[in-house]
Design a protein around this motif. Structure first.
Motif, PDB file in Angstrom:
ATOM      1  N   TYR A   1       0.823  -1.207   0.000  1.00  0.00           N
ATOM      2  CA  TYR A   1       0.000   0.000   0.000  1.00  0.00           C
ATOM      3  C   TYR A   1       0.863   1.265   0.000  1.00  0.00           C
ATOM      4  N   LEU A   2       0.427   2.219  -0.783  1.00  0.00           N
ATOM      5  CA  LEU A   2       0.935   3.587  -0.706  1.00  0.00           C
ATOM      6  C   LEU A   2      -0.243   4.413  -0.206  1.00  0.00           C
ATOM      7  N   ILE A   3      -0.197   4.810   1.053  1.00  0.00           N
ATOM      8  CA  ILE A   3      -1.274   5.575   1.674  1.00  0.00           C
ATOM      9  C   ILE A   3      -0.698   6.900   2.135  1.00  0.00           C
ATOM     10  N   ARG A   4      -1.312   7.991   1.670  1.00  0.00           N
ATOM     11  CA  ARG A   4      -0.807   9.303   2.058  1.00  0.00           C
ATOM     12  C   ARG A   4      -1.938  10.316   2.069  1.00  0.00           C
ATOM     13  N   VAL A   5      -2.035  11.069   3.149  1.00  0.00           N
ATOM     14  CA  VAL A   5      -2.930  12.214   3.258  1.00  0.00           C
ATOM     15  C   VAL A   5      -2.005  13.373   3.585  1.00  0.00           C
ATOM     16  N   SER A   6      -1.883  14.322   2.644  1.00  0.00           N
ATOM     17  CA  SER A   6      -0.795  15.288   2.734  1.00  0.00           C
ATOM     18  C   SER A   6      -1.102  16.536   1.918  1.00  0.00           C
ATOM     19  N   GLU A   7      -0.389  17.622   2.240  1.00  0.00           N
ATOM     20  CA  GLU A   7      -0.470  18.832   1.421  1.00  0.00           C
ATOM     21  C   GLU A   7       0.258  18.659   0.094  1.00  0.00           C
ATOM     22  N   ASP A   8       1.100  17.642   0.009  1.00  0.00           N
ATOM     23  CA  ASP A   8       1.860  17.376  -1.214  1.00  0.00           C
ATOM     24  C   ASP A   8       1.816  15.878  -1.535  1.00  0.00           C
ATOM     25  N   PRO A   9       0.637  15.369  -1.955  1.00  0.00           N
ATOM     26  CA  PRO A   9       0.525  13.930  -2.213  1.00  0.00           C
ATOM     27  C   PRO A   9       1.239  13.535  -3.505  1.00  0.00           C
TER      28      PRO A   9
ATOM     29  N   VAL B   1      -4.486  13.663   9.996  1.00  0.00           N
ATOM     30  CA  VAL B   1      -3.722  12.724   9.177  1.00  0.00           C
ATOM     31  C   VAL B   1      -3.610  11.323   9.779  1.00  0.00           C
ATOM     32  N   PRO B   2      -3.205  11.156  11.045  1.00  0.00           N
ATOM     33  CA  PRO B   2      -3.072   9.777  11.547  1.00  0.00           C
ATOM     34  C   PRO B   2      -4.379   8.977  11.465  1.00  0.00           C
ATOM     35  N   MET B   3      -5.487   9.614  11.797  1.00  0.00           N
ATOM     36  CA  MET B   3      -6.774   8.927  11.758  1.00  0.00           C
ATOM     37  C   MET B   3      -7.194   8.640  10.309  1.00  0.00           C
ATOM     38  N   ALA B   4      -7.009   9.611   9.429  1.00  0.00           N
ATOM     39  CA  ALA B   4      -7.385   9.440   8.025  1.00  0.00           C
ATOM     40  C   ALA B   4      -6.556   8.334   7.368  1.00  0.00           C
ATOM     41  N   GLU B   5      -5.247   8.309   7.635  1.00  0.00           N
ATOM     42  CA  GLU B   5      -4.397   7.271   7.043  1.00  0.00           C
ATOM     43  C   GLU B   5      -4.708   5.893   7.626  1.00  0.00           C
ATOM     44  N   LYS B   6      -5.036   5.848   8.902  1.00  0.00           N
ATOM     45  CA  LYS B   6      -5.404   4.570   9.518  1.00  0.00           C
ATOM     46  C   LYS B   6      -6.685   4.026   8.883  1.00  0.00           C
ATOM     47  N   GLU B   7      -7.675   4.890   8.694  1.00  0.00           N
ATOM     48  CA  GLU B   7      -8.934   4.454   8.085  1.00  0.00           C
ATOM     49  C   GLU B   7      -8.730   4.063   6.625  1.00  0.00           C
ATOM     50  N   LEU B   8      -7.879   4.794   5.907  1.00  0.00           N
ATOM     51  CA  LEU B   8      -7.554   4.413   4.528  1.00  0.00           C
ATOM     52  C   LEU B   8      -6.908   3.027   4.495  1.00  0.00           C
ATOM     53  N   GLY B   9      -6.055   2.733   5.464  1.00  0.00           N
ATOM     54  CA  GLY B   9      -5.444   1.407   5.557  1.00  0.00           C
ATOM     55  C   GLY B   9      -6.490   0.314   5.738  1.00  0.00           C
ATOM     56  N   LYS B  10      -7.494   0.589   6.579  1.00  0.00           N
ATOM     57  CA  LYS B  10      -8.579  -0.376   6.779  1.00  0.00           C
ATOM     58  C   LYS B  10      -9.364  -0.580   5.486  1.00  0.00           C
ATOM     59  N   VAL B  11      -9.628   0.506   4.778  1.00  0.00           N
ATOM     60  CA  VAL B  11     -10.346   0.415   3.504  1.00  0.00           C
ATOM     61  C   VAL B  11      -9.543  -0.431   2.514  1.00  0.00           C
ATOM     62  N   CYS B  12      -8.226  -0.229   2.470  1.00  0.00           N
ATOM     63  CA  CYS B  12      -7.374  -1.023   1.572  1.00  0.00           C
ATOM     64  C   CYS B  12      -7.399  -2.502   1.970  1.00  0.00           C
TER      65      CYS B  12
ATOM     66  N   ILE C   1      -2.014  -1.348  -3.886  1.00  0.00           N
ATOM     67  CA  ILE C   1      -2.997  -0.262  -3.882  1.00  0.00           C
ATOM     68  C   ILE C   1      -2.291   1.040  -3.505  1.00  0.00           C
ATOM     69  N   ALA C   2      -2.644   2.108  -4.213  1.00  0.00           N
ATOM     70  CA  ALA C   2      -2.239   3.464  -3.832  1.00  0.00           C
ATOM     71  C   ALA C   2      -3.516   4.244  -3.521  1.00  0.00           C
ATOM     72  N   ALA C   3      -3.525   4.925  -2.372  1.00  0.00           N
ATOM     73  CA  ALA C   3      -4.678   5.735  -1.969  1.00  0.00           C
ATOM     74  C   ALA C   3      -4.140   7.016  -1.356  1.00  0.00           C
ATOM     75  N   VAL C   4      -4.277   8.125  -2.078  1.00  0.00           N
ATOM     76  CA  VAL C   4      -3.722   9.392  -1.610  1.00  0.00           C
ATOM     77  C   VAL C   4      -4.771  10.498  -1.716  1.00  0.00           C
ATOM     78  N   HIS C   5      -4.716  11.427  -0.762  1.00  0.00           N
ATOM     79  CA  HIS C   5      -5.672  12.536  -0.737  1.00  0.00           C
ATOM     80  C   HIS C   5      -4.941  13.795  -0.300  1.00  0.00           C
ATOM     81  N   ILE C   6      -5.284  14.897  -0.928  1.00  0.00           N
ATOM     82  CA  ILE C   6      -4.656  16.172  -0.590  1.00  0.00           C
ATOM     83  C   ILE C   6      -5.299  16.766   0.667  1.00  0.00           C
ATOM     84  N   LEU C   7      -4.522  17.530   1.407  1.00  0.00           N
ATOM     85  CA  LEU C   7      -5.021  18.399   2.469  1.00  0.00           C
ATOM     86  C   LEU C   7      -4.674  19.820   2.068  1.00  0.00           C
ATOM     87  N   GLY C   8      -5.440  20.777   2.571  1.00  0.00           N
ATOM     88  CA  GLY C   8      -5.191  22.168   2.199  1.00  0.00           C
ATOM     89  C   GLY C   8      -5.940  22.513   0.929  1.00  0.00           C
TER      90      GLY C   8
END
Length: 180
Positions: free
Chosen positions: A26-34, A77-88, A101-108
């Protein structure tokens, strides 16, 4: 040579075998620069797979007759990435041929034309990859704690939007006008 911890998990030395496997799958990232779509596609690419399916959600310039200038996302971020991991994990249970699987979402802020969410999945054959990506976007919107504010041109202001999938299990969209 000594293995180095990844940027996502500074405590890589304490990882269990299952966590190490997830890190490779998995590539999971919730970030201002995904990562970009190309980076996500490169991550999920695998020699055993003949299919990569992806979804890229782009900020559009209009909604309900109003000109949209940007979307702005907030989340923990920690909660969002943890939930994304569960979804994956659930996606791999539902579609066991999925390799990565790659699942990334922007913040900001996310201006018009830029991707706010990118999902990609690889599998030996197309059907599971296609279905997996559809499952991922539906579950991300329904469960991952990321909030979206739509900002309009001029005096139209902005609106915090709840995903259709969220409101008390009913297909309803809730919008709350900003007081600013």
């Amino acid at each position: 040579s000594t293995p180095q911890p990844t940027a996502r998990n500074k405590n890589a030395f304490a990882m269990s075998a299952a966590e190490e496997e997830k890190e490779q799958r998995y590539l999971i990232r919730v970030s201002e620069d995904p990562p970009s779509l190309a980076e996500c596609s490169d991550f999920v690419r695998h020699p055993s797979c003949g299919a990569i399916s992806s979804f890229e959600g782009i900020t559009r310039d209009n909604f309900d007759g109003k000109t949209v200038t940007k979307l702005s996302y907030e989340g923990y971020v920690p909660m969002a990435e943890k939930e994304l991991g569960k979804v994956c994990d659930e996606a791999r249970e539902k579609y066991p041929s999925i390799v990565r699987i790659a699942a990334v979402h922007i913040l900001g802020d996310c201006p018009v034309g830029k991707a706010s969410v990118i999902l990609a999945a690889s599998s030996p054959h197309r059907r599971d990859a296609l279905r997996c990506v559809e499952f991922l976007i539906d579950e991300l919107k329904a469960r991952v704690p990321i909030w979206k504010r739509e900002v309009y041109e001029g005096d139209e202001g902005s609106v915090w939007k709840e995903n259709v999938e969220w409101h008390e299990g009913r297909r309803t969209r809730v919008m709350v006008k900003d007081k600013n």
